[in-house]
Design a protein around this motif. Sequence first.
Motif, mmCIF file in Angstrom:
data_model
loop_
_atom_site.group_PDB
_atom_site.id
_atom_site.type_symbol
_atom_site.label_atom_id
_atom_site.label_comp_id
_atom_site.label_asym_id
_atom_site.label_seq_id
_atom_site.Cartn_x
_atom_site.Cartn_y
_atom_site.Cartn_z
ATOM 1 N N ASP A 1 -27.191 53.052 -69.845
ATOM 2 C CA ASP A 1 -26.256 54.177 -69.737
ATOM 3 C C ASP A 1 -26.770 55.305 -68.839
ATOM 4 O O ASP A 1 -25.987 56.143 -68.387
ATOM 5 N N SER A 2 -28.074 55.349 -68.589
ATOM 6 C CA SER A 2 -28.627 56.435 -67.783
ATOM 7 C C SER A 2 -28.477 56.198 -66.283
ATOM 8 O O SER A 2 -28.701 57.103 -65.487
ATOM 9 N N TRP A 3 -28.076 54.992 -65.896
ATOM 10 C CA TRP A 3 -27.991 54.659 -64.471
ATOM 11 C C TRP A 3 -26.798 55.354 -63.827
ATOM 12 O O TRP A 3 -25.671 55.281 -64.316
ATOM 13 N N THR A 4 -27.064 56.046 -62.719
ATOM 14 C CA THR A 4 -25.998 56.788 -62.031
ATOM 15 C C THR A 4 -25.692 56.211 -60.645
ATOM 16 O O THR A 4 -24.848 56.754 -59.929
ATOM 17 N N GLY A 5 -26.377 55.134 -60.286
ATOM 18 C CA GLY A 5 -26.169 54.545 -58.973
ATOM 19 C C GLY A 5 -25.044 53.520 -58.965
ATOM 20 O O GLY A 5 -24.188 53.502 -59.859
ATOM 21 N N GLU A 6 -25.062 52.646 -57.960
ATOM 22 C CA GLU A 6 -24.012 51.630 -57.813
ATOM 23 C C GLU A 6 -24.095 50.600 -58.934
ATOM 24 O O GLU A 6 -25.187 50.165 -59.330
ATOM 25 N N ALA B 1 -29.590 43.455 -58.645
ATOM 26 C CA ALA B 1 -30.351 42.894 -59.765
ATOM 27 C C ALA B 1 -29.595 43.223 -61.043
ATOM 28 O O ALA B 1 -28.681 44.061 -61.048
ATOM 29 N N ARG B 2 -29.966 42.554 -62.137
ATOM 30 C CA ARG B 2 -29.285 42.826 -63.405
ATOM 31 C C ARG B 2 -29.554 44.252 -63.867
ATOM 32 O O ARG B 2 -28.649 44.981 -64.253
ATOM 33 N N ASN B 3 -30.812 44.673 -63.822
ATOM 34 C CA ASN B 3 -31.203 46.032 -64.195
ATOM 35 C C ASN B 3 -32.496 46.366 -63.470
ATOM 36 O O ASN B 3 -33.062 45.527 -62.754
ATOM 37 N N LEU B 4 -32.986 47.588 -63.639
ATOM 38 C CA LEU B 4 -34.177 48.013 -62.909
ATOM 39 C C LEU B 4 -35.414 47.205 -63.274
ATOM 40 O O LEU B 4 -36.299 47.017 -62.446
ATOM 41 N N SER B 5 -35.482 46.715 -64.509
ATOM 42 C CA SER B 5 -36.658 45.944 -64.912
ATOM 43 C C SER B 5 -36.723 44.598 -64.198
ATOM 44 O O SER B 5 -37.768 43.955 -64.169
ATOM 45 N N ARG B 6 -35.610 44.182 -63.596
ATOM 46 C CA ARG B 6 -35.583 42.913 -62.854
ATOM 47 C C ARG B 6 -35.578 43.125 -61.340
ATOM 48 O O ARG B 6 -35.349 42.181 -60.594
ATOM 49 N N MET B 7 -35.831 44.334 -60.917
ATOM 50 C CA MET B 7 -35.798 44.648 -59.483
ATOM 51 C C MET B 7 -37.220 44.778 -58.964
ATOM 52 O O MET B 7 -37.944 45.724 -59.287
#
Length: 278
Positions: A241-246, A210-216
């Motif tokens: 910037d806080s995302w540490t996953g893939e 997904a583009r970001n978590l808000s779209r998942m």
Amino acid sequence: MSVIPHSPFSTPTLRFHAPHRIQSFLHPPMTLSKLQPIRHLVHRSNFTVSAASVRQDTLWTPTPLLKISPAAESLFHVTIDVSESPELASSYTKSGQYLQLRVKEPNTKPSFLAIASPPNDAVSKGVFEFLVKSIAGSTAEVLCELQKGDVVELSTVMGKGFDLDQISPPEDYQTVLIFATGSGISAIRSLIEAGFSADKRSDVRLYYGARNLSRMAYQERFKDWESYGVNIVPVLSQPDDSWTGERGYVQAAFAREKRISSPHSTGAVLCGQKQMAE
């Protein structure tokens, strides 16, 4: 779908190329297949559907909306009551099947939607659930603005669904790789919750882009899916910037990791953007 399961829709490998206006609802192609050496990964079977080609003798069943609620940014959960339509409910037998939905609104065309709820919910709970992306000016936008009790019309259930025989028995196909992007996760939700013996396999991975978590969508279901034996790998193309996953696209995340010990005992399920599936 590929295990490559059908996505809506084909046999060993089903590729569903919908017109642009409906592509984002269904997110083709869906495929299920066994992995062969890389050059033989996908056997193409083009299947094209356009709203203009819908048969005039299609049987439409009026059904009331039970609930519409936000699922993620631009995505909505849509629950439809099919308890008074037992023949329609019982015709949904395999994850990966789909149908057409139309609304009583001038100048709108039927939309093709993959059914997101598992088949047993149709009979036991009397519902079909969908994950719908609202696009300005589309039938989906009209649908997502309706209220509980409003009536829509559903076609008969279509497609052969995911052919799980391709990855059975589980002891012979210990690795199953699942790839989904955007609202393509809807058919994958059905597959996971209907069950395909994930807990009897050593390596089942879902690469969900997904583009970001808000779209998942379906993040609230991740713990349950993991309890079924599915390892979830979220992949964000434009995270904060806080995302540490893939990061990036699901195909790139898989390419970095791979971890396939035996291609001939591996299956892949695909449901999402054409570039990802290819």
